[in-house]
Design a protein around this motif. Structure first.
Motif, PDB file in Angstrom:
ATOM      1  N   PHE A 258     -13.248   2.652  -2.104  1.00  0.00           N
ATOM      2  CA  PHE A 258     -12.332   3.150  -3.142  1.00  0.00           C
ATOM      3  C   PHE A 258     -12.214   2.138  -4.278  1.00  0.00           C
ATOM      4  CE2 PHE A 258      -8.054   3.311  -4.925  1.00  0.00           C
ATOM      5  CZ  PHE A 258      -8.112   4.573  -5.478  1.00  0.00           C
ATOM      6  N   ILE A 259     -12.116   0.864  -3.915  1.00  0.00           N
ATOM      7  CA  ILE A 259     -11.950  -0.157  -4.953  1.00  0.00           C
ATOM      8  C   ILE A 259     -13.222  -0.291  -5.769  1.00  0.00           C
ATOM      9  CG2 ILE A 259     -11.445  -2.584  -5.311  1.00  0.00           C
ATOM     10  CD1 ILE A 259      -9.616  -2.457  -3.044  1.00  0.00           C
TER      11      ILE A 259
ATOM     12  N   ARG B 123      -0.250  -6.443  10.351  1.00  0.00           N
ATOM     13  CA  ARG B 123      -0.264  -5.146  11.001  1.00  0.00           C
ATOM     14  C   ARG B 123      -1.713  -4.773  11.265  1.00  0.00           C
ATOM     15  NH1 ARG B 123       4.175  -1.070   9.037  1.00  0.00           N
ATOM     16  NH2 ARG B 123       5.209  -3.085   9.089  1.00  0.00           N
TER      17      ARG B 123
ATOM     18  N   SER C 250     -12.298   4.537   5.590  1.00  0.00           N
ATOM     19  CA  SER C 250     -11.343   3.457   5.358  1.00  0.00           C
ATOM     20  C   SER C 250     -10.466   3.760   4.154  1.00  0.00           C
ATOM     21  CB  SER C 250     -12.086   2.156   5.135  1.00  0.00           C
ATOM     22  OG  SER C 250     -12.723   2.184   3.883  1.00  0.00           O
TER      23      SER C 250
ATOM     24  N   GLY D 110      -7.231   5.146   5.424  1.00  0.00           N
ATOM     25  CA  GLY D 110      -6.294   4.116   5.854  1.00  0.00           C
ATOM     26  C   GLY D 110      -5.694   3.376   4.689  1.00  0.00           C
ATOM     27  N   LEU D 111      -6.516   3.141   3.666  1.00  0.00           N
ATOM     28  CA  LEU D 111      -6.011   2.446   2.484  1.00  0.00           C
ATOM     29  C   LEU D 111      -4.921   3.259   1.805  1.00  0.00           C
ATOM     30  CD1 LEU D 111      -6.176   0.156   0.476  1.00  0.00           C
ATOM     31  CD2 LEU D 111      -7.936   1.409  -0.724  1.00  0.00           C
TER      32      LEU D 111
ATOM     33  N   SER E 260      -1.822   3.165   3.878  1.00  0.00           N
ATOM     34  CA  SER E 260      -1.148   1.863   3.747  1.00  0.00           C
ATOM     35  C   SER E 260      -0.456   1.742   2.398  1.00  0.00           C
ATOM     36  CB  SER E 260      -2.177   0.755   3.934  1.00  0.00           C
ATOM     37  OG  SER E 260      -1.578  -0.484   3.733  1.00  0.00           O
ATOM     38  N   LEU E 261      -1.114   2.260   1.359  1.00  0.00           N
ATOM     39  CA  LEU E 261      -0.533   2.172   0.010  1.00  0.00           C
ATOM     40  C   LEU E 261       0.765   2.945  -0.082  1.00  0.00           C
ATOM     41  CD1 LEU E 261      -3.184   2.550  -2.820  1.00  0.00           C
ATOM     42  CD2 LEU E 261      -1.481   0.803  -2.578  1.00  0.00           C
TER      43      LEU E 261
ATOM     44  N   TYR F 104       3.332  -0.093   1.141  1.00  0.00           N
ATOM     45  CA  TYR F 104       3.361  -0.719  -0.178  1.00  0.00           C
ATOM     46  C   TYR F 104       3.822   0.270  -1.248  1.00  0.00           C
ATOM     47  CZ  TYR F 104       0.732  -4.227   2.257  1.00  0.00           C
ATOM     48  OH  TYR F 104       0.340  -5.175   3.152  1.00  0.00           O
TER      49      TYR F 104
ATOM     50  N   THR G 232       5.439  -1.326  -4.249  1.00  0.00           N
ATOM     51  CA  THR G 232       4.438  -1.957  -5.110  1.00  0.00           C
ATOM     52  C   THR G 232       3.765  -0.933  -5.998  1.00  0.00           C
ATOM     53  OG1 THR G 232       4.067  -3.317  -3.175  1.00  0.00           O
ATOM     54  CG2 THR G 232       2.620  -3.658  -5.024  1.00  0.00           C
ATOM     55  N   VAL G 233       3.490   0.237  -5.439  1.00  0.00           N
ATOM     56  CA  VAL G 233       2.865   1.297  -6.237  1.00  0.00           C
ATOM     57  C   VAL G 233       3.790   1.731  -7.365  1.00  0.00           C
ATOM     58  CG1 VAL G 233       2.034   3.663  -6.127  1.00  0.00           C
ATOM     59  CG2 VAL G 233       1.418   2.075  -4.361  1.00  0.00           C
TER      60      VAL G 233
ATOM     61  N   ALA H  57       3.714  -0.854 -10.019  1.00  0.00           N
ATOM     62  CA  ALA H  57       2.474  -0.779 -10.782  1.00  0.00           C
ATOM     63  C   ALA H  57       2.517   0.382 -11.775  1.00  0.00           C
ATOM     64  CB  ALA H  57       1.286  -0.619  -9.836  1.00  0.00           C
TER      65      ALA H  57
END
Lengths: 249, 162
Positions: free
Chosen positions: A120-121, A194, A207, A210-211, A214-215, A219, A222-223, A226
């Motif tokens: 994804f990144i 974790r 993955s 999962g990302l 998790s986001l 998080y 944080t999102v 952002a």
């Protein structure tokens, strides 16, 4: 991935050689080469020819000995392409070619990230940086459309000090990497906060699932931050770029 | 550390150094900005390497944050480039070197500066005798004052105002 079986076997034959010593020598040669390039003692074409010959020879060696697996070859090729693009970005004087070198480095870096199963990144990097780079191309074309390059493209600010600073910085980084390698493995056994569940490991193509999970669970704040930052940047850039209206007195 | 992580960290360090040297040497605003982006890319590669090393998503989340900040920075930097180019039609960063802070005066120095200037006062008609042309010596004691001195003073005053 099994890295450097060829190099490892060669090192076993020669004896134990610290790889950071070779890295320091490489850094010193790179710094000297970059500085002499900026002083005009070397032509960039000769450096490019030497680099291409060396890379091709290394590739032939790796292919003949047939010890490197394909993913390692692709990984190393992406790394070399990215660093070559970065060196071209540093050494080329025409701004549009420098932007091309930047695009090469960033896209190859995205390829490296893709091989590290951060799909994804990698895709987001390609989208963001490619979009930004295309707009940069437009800017370069718009602002510097001259026949001869400008003086501020030809004359750099203190290349000697910049070369020394860069070489020292890279040397310190390599040295710290070496000391981290020398440290006992217990010190590096960081317990992850974790650990991943069994169904979404990092190595699977899912993955991204999962990302995302998790986001938007751990998080989430944080999102939100952002998103707020993006909104503020949008408003700020519109306000900065606005053409000021002449008010007649 | 595994060899893969180490190689990735080395790669990120090289990318960061390339961006840093480019930022220090380049004089064009756009190319300085591109160098900054390359430094951010190196940091992002480091984060991915540690995410892979520790087998969790924290590094990837941080890399997404870096990407977000890079996008914001790109937007604002482009707006600033446009507005700077509108002021002075050049991309040279040295043109803007006078924007930096002027050196402040040392604290021990007094802030109030006394300006000496000559002030023209209104003058009246002079009375008495100008001491520089007085016939009486300035070190004359009052006990030595005589009538002749009175007369000489009177004559000098008269001759001055004549």
């Amino acid at each position: 991935m099994n890295f450097f079986p060829l190099a490892q076997s060669m090192l076993d034959k020669v004896g134990k050689v610290d790889w950071h010593l070779m890295a320091f020598i490489c850094i010193a040669f790179g710094a000297i080469g970059y500085f002499s390039l900026q002083r005009g003692m070397l032509k960039s074409k000769s450096i490019a020819i030497v680099g291409v010959v060396l890379l091709t020879g290394a590739g032939f060696l790796a292919a003949i000995t047939n010890e490197l697996s394909l993913d390692v070859c692709v990984f190393l090729a992406f790394c070399g392409l990215a660093i070559g693009g970065g060196i071209a970005f540093l050494s080329v004087r025409q701004p549009i070619y420098a932007a091309l070198g930047f695009a090469t480095a960033i896209l190859s870096g995205a390829g490296v990230l893709f091989l590290q199963s951060a799909t994804f990144i990698a895709a987001a990097t390609i989208i963001v940086y490619a979009g930004a780079t295309i707009i940069m191309f437009l800017f370069v074309l718009m602002f510097s459309q001259q026949d001869a390059p400008e003086t501020y493209d030809l004359k750099l600010t203190r290349p000697f000090f910049a070369t020394i600073i860069g070489a020292l910085f890279l040397g310190v980084l390599v040295y710290s990497l070496q000391t981290a390698e020398d440290a006992s493995p217990d010190e590096w056994k960081v317990v992850s906060a974790r650990p991943l569940s069994a169904e979404t490991t990092l190595d699977t193509p899912s993955s991204t699932v999962g990302l995302g999970r998790s986001l938007f669970t751990e998080y989430l704040f944080t999102v939100e931050i952002a998103g707020t930052l993006l909104l503020a940047a949008t408003i700020g850039s519109i306000a900065v770029a606005q053409r000021t209206i002449e008010v007649s007195a | 550390m595994t060899e893969s992580t180490q190689l990735l960290l080395l790669f990120g360090a090289v990318m960061f150094t390339i961006g840093m040297v480019g930022f220090l040497t380049r004089r064009s605003i756009i190319l300085m900005f591109l160098s900054l982006e390359m430094m951010l890319a190196g940091v992002s590669i480091n984060l991915i390497a540690f995410s892979k090393q520790h087998h969790n998503y924290q590094g990837q989340v941080l890399a997404i944050m870096v990407l977000t900040v890079a996008a914001c920075e790109a937007a604002i930097a482009l707006a600033m480039v446009v507005s700077l180019y509108r002021r002075k039609a050049t991309l040279d960063i040295n043109v803007w070197s006078d924007v930096n802070e002027t050196p402040s005066p040392p604290v021990s120095e007094p802030r109030i500066v006394i300006v000496e200037e000559t002030i023209e006062y209104p003058t009246l008609t002079p009375a008495g005798l100008d001491p520089s042309v007085s016939p009486i010596p300035s070190n004359l004691k009052p006990s030595d004052w005589t009538k002749a001195d009175d007369q000489r003073l009177h004559d000098a005053e008269v001759s001055q105002h004549a």
